[in-house]
Design a protein around this motif. Structure first.
Motif, PDB file in Angstrom:
ATOM      1  N   LEU A 117       0.835  -1.203   0.000  1.00  0.00           N
ATOM      2  CA  LEU A 117       0.000   0.000   0.000  1.00  0.00           C
ATOM      3  C   LEU A 117       0.870   1.253   0.000  1.00  0.00           C
ATOM      4  O   LEU A 117       0.627   2.195  -0.767  1.00  0.00           O
ATOM      5  CB  LEU A 117      -0.903  -0.018   1.235  1.00  0.00           C
ATOM      6  CG  LEU A 117      -1.845   1.171   1.412  1.00  0.00           C
ATOM      7  CD1 LEU A 117      -2.933   1.166   0.344  1.00  0.00           C
ATOM      8  CD2 LEU A 117      -2.474   1.137   2.810  1.00  0.00           C
ATOM      9  N   GLY A 175       2.635   1.961  -3.397  1.00  0.00           N
ATOM     10  CA  GLY A 175       1.773   2.673  -4.334  1.00  0.00           C
ATOM     11  C   GLY A 175       1.589   4.123  -3.951  1.00  0.00           C
ATOM     12  O   GLY A 175       1.569   5.018  -4.809  1.00  0.00           O
ATOM     13  N   LYS A 197      -8.673  -1.638  -2.543  1.00  0.00           N
ATOM     14  CA  LYS A 197      -7.506  -1.903  -3.384  1.00  0.00           C
ATOM     15  C   LYS A 197      -7.874  -1.857  -4.864  1.00  0.00           C
ATOM     16  O   LYS A 197      -7.058  -1.464  -5.709  1.00  0.00           O
ATOM     17  CB  LYS A 197      -6.878  -3.249  -3.025  1.00  0.00           C
ATOM     18  CG  LYS A 197      -7.728  -4.477  -3.340  1.00  0.00           C
ATOM     19  CD  LYS A 197      -6.969  -5.747  -2.974  1.00  0.00           C
ATOM     20  CE  LYS A 197      -7.738  -7.008  -3.366  1.00  0.00           C
ATOM     21  NZ  LYS A 197      -6.960  -8.234  -3.040  1.00  0.00           N
ATOM     22  N   LEU A 241      -8.094   1.801  -5.837  1.00  0.00           N
ATOM     23  CA  LEU A 241      -6.753   2.352  -6.052  1.00  0.00           C
ATOM     24  C   LEU A 241      -6.158   1.877  -7.375  1.00  0.00           C
ATOM     25  O   LEU A 241      -5.483   2.649  -8.069  1.00  0.00           O
ATOM     26  CB  LEU A 241      -5.839   1.949  -4.891  1.00  0.00           C
ATOM     27  CG  LEU A 241      -6.120   2.643  -3.551  1.00  0.00           C
ATOM     28  CD1 LEU A 241      -5.288   2.001  -2.438  1.00  0.00           C
ATOM     29  CD2 LEU A 241      -5.822   4.129  -3.644  1.00  0.00           C
ATOM     30  N   THR A 289      -7.075   9.292  -3.749  1.00  0.00           N
ATOM     31  CA  THR A 289      -6.432   8.075  -3.245  1.00  0.00           C
ATOM     32  C   THR A 289      -6.450   8.009  -1.719  1.00  0.00           C
ATOM     33  O   THR A 289      -6.255   6.938  -1.137  1.00  0.00           O
ATOM     34  CB  THR A 289      -4.972   8.002  -3.721  1.00  0.00           C
ATOM     35  OG1 THR A 289      -4.296   9.204  -3.333  1.00  0.00           O
ATOM     36  CG2 THR A 289      -4.897   7.839  -5.236  1.00  0.00           C
ATOM     37  N   THR A 335      -6.977   4.587   0.722  1.00  0.00           N
ATOM     38  CA  THR A 335      -5.745   4.235   1.430  1.00  0.00           C
ATOM     39  C   THR A 335      -5.974   4.215   2.932  1.00  0.00           C
ATOM     40  O   THR A 335      -5.579   3.276   3.636  1.00  0.00           O
ATOM     41  CB  THR A 335      -4.620   5.222   1.074  1.00  0.00           C
ATOM     42  OG1 THR A 335      -4.402   5.215  -0.341  1.00  0.00           O
ATOM     43  CG2 THR A 335      -3.326   4.841   1.772  1.00  0.00           C
ATOM     44  N   ASN A 371      -1.073  -2.722  -5.866  1.00  0.00           N
ATOM     45  CA  ASN A 371      -2.200  -2.710  -4.934  1.00  0.00           C
ATOM     46  C   ASN A 371      -3.030  -3.990  -4.978  1.00  0.00           C
ATOM     47  O   ASN A 371      -3.719  -4.311  -4.007  1.00  0.00           O
ATOM     48  CB  ASN A 371      -3.099  -1.505  -5.211  1.00  0.00           C
ATOM     49  CG  ASN A 371      -2.581  -0.234  -4.563  1.00  0.00           C
ATOM     50  OD1 ASN A 371      -2.814   0.010  -3.385  1.00  0.00           O
ATOM     51  ND2 ASN A 371      -1.861   0.570  -5.333  1.00  0.00           N
TER      52      ASN A 371
END
Length: 402
Positions: A221, A224, A281, A284, A322, A326, A389
Motif C-alpha cells: 500500500l 503505491g 484496493k 486504487l 487516493t 488508502t 495494490n
C-alpha cells in the motif's frame, strides 16, 4: 452517500475538518506559483528553490506520523493549533529569505511542519474516532474534498494577489488566511462519546507500528502511495514551468491547478462512496492506472490551453482521491485506535515520493531543458502503482441490505 452523516454533530466535525484541510492543502498545493517570482527576486535558480520545496514535501510527510501519534495520545486540539500557527509563521517570514537555506527553513521546515500537523493523519484520525463506523467513508470523502476545494480556491486567488501586490504581499496574505482557520479547531477536537465500533485494537502504539511495518499488505500500500506523492509533487511544483515552456501565459497554470482541485472535489466524494461499495484496493488500481493513461494522452496531445485544462480535469478526479481508500485499508488492517499514527506513516511514504518528484523535476529542467524524462518516469510509476495494490490483503465488503 451523505445519508450516514445524519446529525448536526456529525456534520460539524466533518465540515470543520474539511475546512482546516482546505486551508492547509490550499496553501501548500499552490506554492508552485511562487517558484518563478522567487527565482526572479532572489536569482537562486529553479533547482535551489525546488530543493527547498522538496524538503518541504518530505518534512510534511515526516511530521505526519509524529503529529498523528501526538493527536492519538493527547487529542488533536493542540496539534492542530500549533500546526496552523507554524504554517502562518513560515509563510510570513518567507519574503525575508534570500538564500536557499532561508527558504528551506521557512518553506521546507516551518510551513511544511505546520501544514503536516493540520493535515490528513490528524484530521482523518480525529474524525474517525468521533464518528460511527457507517459514517466514516462518507466523512473521509467530504474531508478530502475540502483539501481539493482549497486548491481550487487558493491557486487563482494567490495568482491574482501575486499580480496585484507582488509575491511578497501574496505570501503575507496567505499567512492571514491560515490564521482565519483557527476557530475550526475546537469543533474537531471537542470531546465526544466513544463512537460505536471505534474501540479498535489496544495492543499499544509501538506494537501496532511494528506489526504494521512487518505487514506485506501495508508495505505494498505504501509503495503505491509513494508513487502518488511523486506524481502530485512534480505537478504542483513544476506545472507552471511546463506551461511556460509551452509558451502559454502563467494564468493557464493557476487555472489548471484550480481545475485539478475542482475535479478532485467530485473525485473525493466519489471515492468516499466507492470505499463503501467496493474493495479499496480495486479503487486504487483504477485510479493509478487512469493516471498512466492520461499522462500518455497528454504527451501526444497538442499543448494548448484547452489540452492543459482537459488534462487537469482528468488528473484532478483522482488527485487526492487516493486518500479515502488508502486510509480505509489501513483501518481495515489495523483498526482505528492508532489510525492517525499508521496512516501518518503511509503519508510519510507518500512524501518521500513527493521529495523526489519536486526535486528531480528541477534537476531535469536544469539538465535537459524540459520535463520529458519526468513525464516518462511518472507514467511508468503510475502503472506500477496500479498493480502493486492488487495483492493487498483486504476482505470483501459485507453487502448492506437494500
Amino acid at each position: 452517500m451523505f445519508r450516514t452523516l445524519n446529525t448536526p454533530a456529525l456534520w460539524a466535525v466533518t465540515l470543520a475538518a474539511a475546512g482546516i484541510l482546505m486551508v492547509t492543502m490550499g496553501a501548500r498545493q499552490s506554492l508552485g506559483l511562487f517558484v518563478s517570482p522567487l527565482n526572479t527576486a532572489t536569482s537562486l535558480g529553479v533547482a535551489s528553490i525546488s530543493l527547498a520545496l522538496a524538503v518541504g514535501q518530505f518534512t510534511w510527510g515526516a511530521i505526519q506520523p509524529l503529529a498523528g501519534a501526538a493527536a492519538d495520545r493527547f487529542g488533536p486540539g493542540r496539534v492542530l493549533l500549533w500546526g496552523l500557527l507554524l504554517l502562518a509563521i513560515g509563510s510570513a517570514i518567507t519574503p525575508f529569505m534570500d538564500s536557499t537555506m532561508g527558504l528551506i527553513v521557512s518553506l521546507g521546515l516551518l510551513s511544511a511542519i505546520g501544514a503536516g500537523a493540520g493535515s490528513f493523519s490528524v484530521l482523518i484520525g480525529a474524525s474517525s474516532q468521533r464518528l460511527p463506523l457507517e459514517a466514516r467513508a462518507a466523512a473521509s470523502g467530504v474531508i478530502n474534498a475540502g483539501g481539493s476545494f482549497g486548491q481550487f480556491v487558493f491557486a487563482p486567488v494567490l495568482q491574482v494577489l501575486i499580480q496585484l501586490f507582488g509575491w511578497m504581499g501574496a505570501m503575507w496574505s496567505l499567512a492571514v488566511m491560515v490564521l482565519a482557520a483557527l476557530p475550526l479547531v475546537r469543533l474537531v477536537s471537542r470531546p465526544v462519546e466513544q463512537a460505536p465500533g471505534s474501540a479498535g485494537i489496544e495492543a499499544g502504539l509501538w506494537r501496532s507500528v511494528r506489526d504494521a511495518m512487518a505487514d506485506r499488505s501495508y508495505q505494498l500500500l505504501n509503495l503505491g502511495f509513494f508513487t502518488c506523492g511523486f506524481h502530485i509533487a512534480f505537478l504542483v511544483t513544476h506545472l507552471p514551468g511546463e506551461v511556460d515552456l509551452c509558451g502559454l501565459p502563467g494564468a493557464v497554470a493557476s487555472w489548471a491547478l484550480a481545475i485539478i482541485g475542482l475535479a478532485n472535489i467530485l473525485g473525493s466524494l466519489y471515492a468516499g462512496s466507492c470505499v463503501a461499495r467496493y474493495r479499496s484496493k480495486h479503487v486504487l488500481f483504477w485510479m493509478y492506472a487512469s493516471r498512466a493513461v492520461m499522462i500518455a494522452l497528454y504527451l501526444i496531445a497538442p499543448k494548448t490551453e484547452l489540452s492543459f485544462y482537459v488534462f487537469a480535469a482528468g488528473l484532478g478526479f483522482t488527485w487526492l482521491a487516493t486518500v479515502p481508500p488508502t486510509a480505509a485499508i489501513v483501518g481495515k488492517l489495523f483498526g482505528i485506535r492508532y489510525l492517525g499514527t499508521l496512516f501518518g506513516m503511509s503519508l510519510l511514504a507518500h512524501q518521500i515520493g513527493a521529495f523526489f518528484g519536486a526535486y528531480l523535476g528541477g534537476l531535469a529542467l536544469t539538465r535537459f531543458g524540459d520535463y520529458s524524462w519526468m513525464w516518462y518516469a511518472d507514467m511508468t510509476l503510475a502503472a506500477m502503482a496500479a498493480f502493486v495494490n492488487l495483492p493487498i490483503r483486504e476482505a470483501a465488503l459485507a453487502r448492506q441490505p437494500a
